[in-house]
Design a protein around this motif. Structure first.
Motif, short mmCIF file in Angstrom:
data_model
loop_
_atom_site.label_atom_id
_atom_site.label_comp_id
_atom_site.label_asym_id
_atom_site.label_seq_id
_atom_site.Cartn_x
_atom_site.Cartn_y
_atom_site.Cartn_z
N UNK A 165 0.85 -1.20 0.00
CA UNK A 165 0.00 0.00 0.00
C UNK A 165 0.88 1.23 0.00
N UNK A 186 -1.67 11.49 9.45
CA UNK A 186 -0.60 11.63 10.44
C UNK A 186 0.05 13.02 10.44
N UNK A 225 -1.43 11.33 4.51
CA UNK A 225 -2.05 10.03 4.81
C UNK A 225 -0.97 8.95 4.80
N UNK A 247 2.87 17.11 13.08
CA UNK A 247 2.81 15.73 12.62
C UNK A 247 3.01 14.77 13.79
N UNK A 269 4.70 11.17 10.48
CA UNK A 269 4.03 12.31 9.87
C UNK A 269 4.08 12.27 8.35
N UNK A 270 4.49 13.39 7.74
CA UNK A 270 4.52 13.45 6.28
C UNK A 270 5.43 12.37 5.69
N UNK A 280 5.64 9.40 6.60
CA UNK A 280 4.87 8.15 6.50
C UNK A 280 4.15 8.07 5.16
N UNK A 281 3.80 9.24 4.60
CA UNK A 281 3.11 9.26 3.31
C UNK A 281 4.01 8.77 2.18
N UNK A 282 5.30 8.66 2.49
CA UNK A 282 6.24 8.20 1.46
C UNK A 282 6.69 6.75 1.70
N UNK A 283 6.16 6.13 2.75
CA UNK A 283 6.52 4.73 3.03
C UNK A 283 5.49 3.79 2.41
N UNK A 284 5.93 2.55 2.18
CA UNK A 284 4.99 1.52 1.76
C UNK A 284 4.38 0.89 3.01
N UNK A 285 3.23 0.26 2.86
CA UNK A 285 2.53 -0.29 4.01
C UNK A 285 3.40 -1.16 4.90
N UNK A 291 5.84 0.91 6.92
CA UNK A 291 5.22 1.75 7.94
C UNK A 291 4.63 0.95 9.11
#
Lengths: 353, 353, 353, 353
Positions: free
Chosen positions: C199, C238, C293, D241, D245-246, D248-253, D256
């Motif tokens: 994801x 987040x 997100x 955050x 925070x932000x 995390x929006x760049x990590x894969x599930x 994270x």
């Protein structure tokens, strides 16, 4: 949901104990641009002030209010208005007995049960001294509703009811009584109770005229529900009624109806059994509320009680107390009426424009 | 500060009109893990349900409650519980006249003044039908306070007061009356008013026993202030008193004191003038509240009024209405008592552990 | 202070679980007289609706909203508006594994720690399905602020940032992306993640233009504080920033200033680093918020975890889930922006007239 | 819903302006029986106090806090705690220019737009001086959560990031910096900005360890939503955050996810991308928040602006100001963290026992 705050949009929070250094209120949500100085509030505090006659507690408090924030160049800024009243005449030694045993009818036992201990000096937070903060806050609320005129008066002391109404009389006697003849009777009545170390209850009536139709809201912020909470939250109050109140429960539907007729300035009503509120919303008629105060529970007559460890004892309260706390309730009831109405004026404007 | 919500920690919001498709409540803040199904709530709704005798409105509503959320595998999850009750027996044609003119004493005029127009069908939002949602929510509140027992009964109709108390009688007559002799009198009284197209007021008393000392809070979330708001927010209520209420205003301090004695399980009180609350906090005695209902304002007797454009007219309400709305107030008062007490139980636990 | 409510004067309460019979919202405090029908709300729900492309969960939900109260003859009455959306396509069998073990990053463990158990079907109350209720409520809020235009779009997925802005593009791709080139890249990116059982996270930007200067309030109901709470309360969010946000922390004072010039219709600003809010109050410039997100925590890739009794295990979530929940976040962010602004419009009108 | 209050059960209200006689806070809902004196609060105020180094405003304020209510015999009574801090070193003459024209980036214009006028002396209510009241209130909150340890430190100034963490360093430099090498760099950086009449932004990180799993609540009182509101409500904050925070929006599930393992004292986590909060509820891991402060908008560099009548002018602020207001933000962020956590501890206890 702050437990020491009241109001929706115009919201005030009070703090302080009977024998602490000071007490006060923070009034939040006040409209900006209203002219405000201490002089606007002091007359209301003076009306409530103790020690002005032998019919109230002999504690001497100047009750001078200071405005610490929220006013700039004589006008409200829209930010919180902090009000402070210093306590001057504490005599904490009076309360040594109260520290050990519970005054029946007083908050002593309930506070201990809730909090594990209590500030027993002069009743601490449960003292009627807290109402000075409400009265100061109420003075600000009045500025928000210049269209409204609020008059409270004592209609009954110790079961003796006033029977005539002359508004000019209210300021002429120490009982906030609009009936000069009743006031004369009450002088003897209260004196007798005071000398006997007893106390008396009272009923206060408050009428707000000039309230336009449309203030209030169904169903849990009804104007009458908020008034009921406001009044029942005053020390020593045990009963509240709107309009005919309990008497309405004895009327038939056609007797209780307030017939309407066309008038020059909108509808006119031929009666006001409803006390100016229908469905929780003001009708444009005077808003009428009656408030029942129990007799002061601090009395010289010894009463059976228990002490802090649960042993049987009896107590007689020797401190300075009001022989009839309901008398000074009149300015407090006025203040709470002002605060509820001002709040609902803003709420109505917010929702309905 | 939602105007259709009530409560601090256990908080419910109601919605719905008399003639809409449904009405309901969302109960938020309920503790998790309580066993709950529709069957726990239905008995309370059945007690309030209209159409069960000739002494209430003839509208036939099954008032079946559905739980739409907040329960999983038979237990509350701690998330919002949505309750819905469908309206089945609307007859909107009955209300054409009400659309045009204002019923004196009813919310009609005030709603128009506030909102500019109103849902006139059956009183819309101001209908006592909304109380079904409170009764359902109250059923949940009861699960939060299993230690408390709540009994409400009608003590007075049309000025005729019950004089004896046998709890078993309450369920045996259509008046929630604990006095069989009074119930027999009321049967004739209400019948006569109903046939005359008139209506009667009533007084409901509610007693909650098992409330421990310590619930409540000074000063604006006093247990009695919240009860006053809760009760005054019920349709047709005009008066609320705690304990001796207005009668306490006629007692002397020593008469009104509730003397305390050591008991086997904590303090015992020799009287309960205070109605179980002192300083806004429960004392451990039964919490006693009395609530005054005005007579229904929808009556067949024609009353002078004005129409929507302000012209003089008169109105007689032909729809189905309760001849004495206070009767069905008993289950509603019980529900509000449960909701206030459950809320304060959680509040107390939150602050004081 | 209801934990499932949001807003001061325009206040909504949501209820419902992913696999319960329905979910919904009660919107309280809406101004009266606004034209409203289901058709006004459905387009926003359709934009958020799942199953419309392969880039969202394959759950098929029509998400048809019903208005159950608060509207009469096509207009809002000022009383609570109850909105209900039925759940249609639940497949609870998918969730047997989730019942036993905790998905890392998901609310599973926290819910159990708090409530003792949880409705594990589809995430229960913690499911992003709840946001449908917000989107419906947001549709009502939009009617309160016709002067405001709100546009949200996804500016980044999985770290790949859009670089151009063409508002017309937003509706042309399944990513709410205003950059057609980026949208083409994201198609591959999200497809790849989806097929790998992984994801991705996303960043959503939302701009509200037409907000007049003066909405908001110091200090704990600041417009930006309320926006922060509104956005951070959305599932999987987040991070929140206003205007330049974290980038502003890297600017010097003179770079970050938004110089003002006289304009034809009031002041004009030469920049908008502040994102339209200063001191918690709107400045008249567009209100700009960015929301981060995290990637969906329900993934097919097995992750180490523990089960309900605390034993080590691993979990791979086989149910239907969004490979990038941030995509459908765009309509939700728009709804929350509308709800905050509408609320503050009413608050401002209430306090300042 | 008071606009100058914060919190659900533990709720505080602040008041006061930069150049009024005093400022303060009322803390309501505090549990009874906690040991409290001014000495418990003063160290936190001292940490925030201005004038202690050349890197903060040169205004000299002792910031001595007085407790005016709610404490008896050294313990909290459960009633409102009133805190007051007198303003000593006002120099209102400094602000004559600010009275006439708007500082770009400052609240000046927005306040005028909202309220019609403003207390321009030192920023009035919008001054960071208000944060002294939060810090005092936060000191009380800490007493409610002795199990929690809160540490905030500045991790970035003017884009220059600290790279190492030694908690002992935080108190050794005037920047609340845990990295001695970065602190040395910042000394030059801030000095340079100060001398140039410019200002710098900063990022503060705050970690609360010892928070048990289960605090917080879906969906609109989420622990992270309340933290976001708390932090965004601090002056000059533009971004918040939680956890990654932000980023995390760049990590894969799978990146994270915070995998869980059985531990000796309950579950252990192998990572903390979530920052200790999932689904709005604490997980038992450290709660991590990062807060972005913009550069002070009061700068010596002249900026284009308009005056009160809308004419073009420019402004350079000559008063005493922080060259980097984010530095003193560290103790404020700690206070808000404490207030949110203490509030949620009580809320959790209230609902879940």
């Amino acid at each position: 949901m702050s437990i020491n705050s009241f109001g929706h949009l115009l919201r005030f929070t009070t703090w302080g104990e009977s024998h602490g250094p000071a007490l006060g209120a923070v009034v939040d949500g006040c409209p900006p641009g209203l002219g405000l100085s201490e002089a606007d509030l002091q007359p209301f505090l003076d009306a409530r002030r103790p020690g002005t006659s032998r019919f109230t507690t002999q504690r001497r408090e100047p009750d001078e209010v200071r405005i610490l924030s929220g006013v700039f160049e004589g006008r409200t800024t829209g930010t919180p208005i902090s009000l402070m009243i210093e306590n001057v005449d504490q005599r904490s030694k009076d309360y040594s007995e109260v520290a050990k045993a519970y005054r029946p009818g007083h908050a002593d036992y309930a506070y201990d049960a809730k909090y594990g201990f209590r500030d027993y000096r002069g009743g601490g937070r449960s003292s009627a001294r807290e109402t000075a903060a409400r009265v100061a806050a109420g003075g600000i609320a009045r500025l928000v509703i210049p269209e409204v005129r609020i008059v409270a008066h004592v209609i009954e002391i110790g079961g003796d009811r006033a029977t005539s109404f002359d508004e000019a009389e209210i300021a002429r006697n120490p009982f906030f009584c609009a009936d000069a003849v009743a006031a004369a009777r009450w002088e003897k009545l209260v004196d007798k109770a005071r000398k006997a170390g007893s106390s008396l209850g009272a009923v206060v009536e408050c009428v707000a005229s000039g309230v336009p139709a449309g203030w209030g809201a169904p169903l849990y912020a009804k104007l009458d529900a908020d008034l009921a909470a406001a009044m029942m939250g005053i020390n020593a109050v045990k009963a509240v009624e709107i309009g005919d109140g309990f008497a309405a429960a004895r009327l038939r539907g056609e007797e209780n109806a307030d017939p309407m007729r066309p008038g020059e300035n909108g509808p006119e009503f031929l009666a006001n059994h409803a006390g100016g509120i229908a469905g929780g919303i003001s009708t444009g008629q005077p808003v009428v509320v009656r408030v029942g105060f129990k007799p002061t529970s601090s009395i010289l007559t010894p009463v059976e009680t228990i002490d802090r460890v649960g042993a049987a004892t009896e107590i007689a309260t020797k401190g300075r107390h009001d022989p009839c706390v309901g008398i000074r309730g009149a300015p407090v009831v006025e203040a709470m009426m002002a605060l509820v109405l001002a709040d609902h004026k803003l709420l109505h404007r917010g929702q309905c424009g």
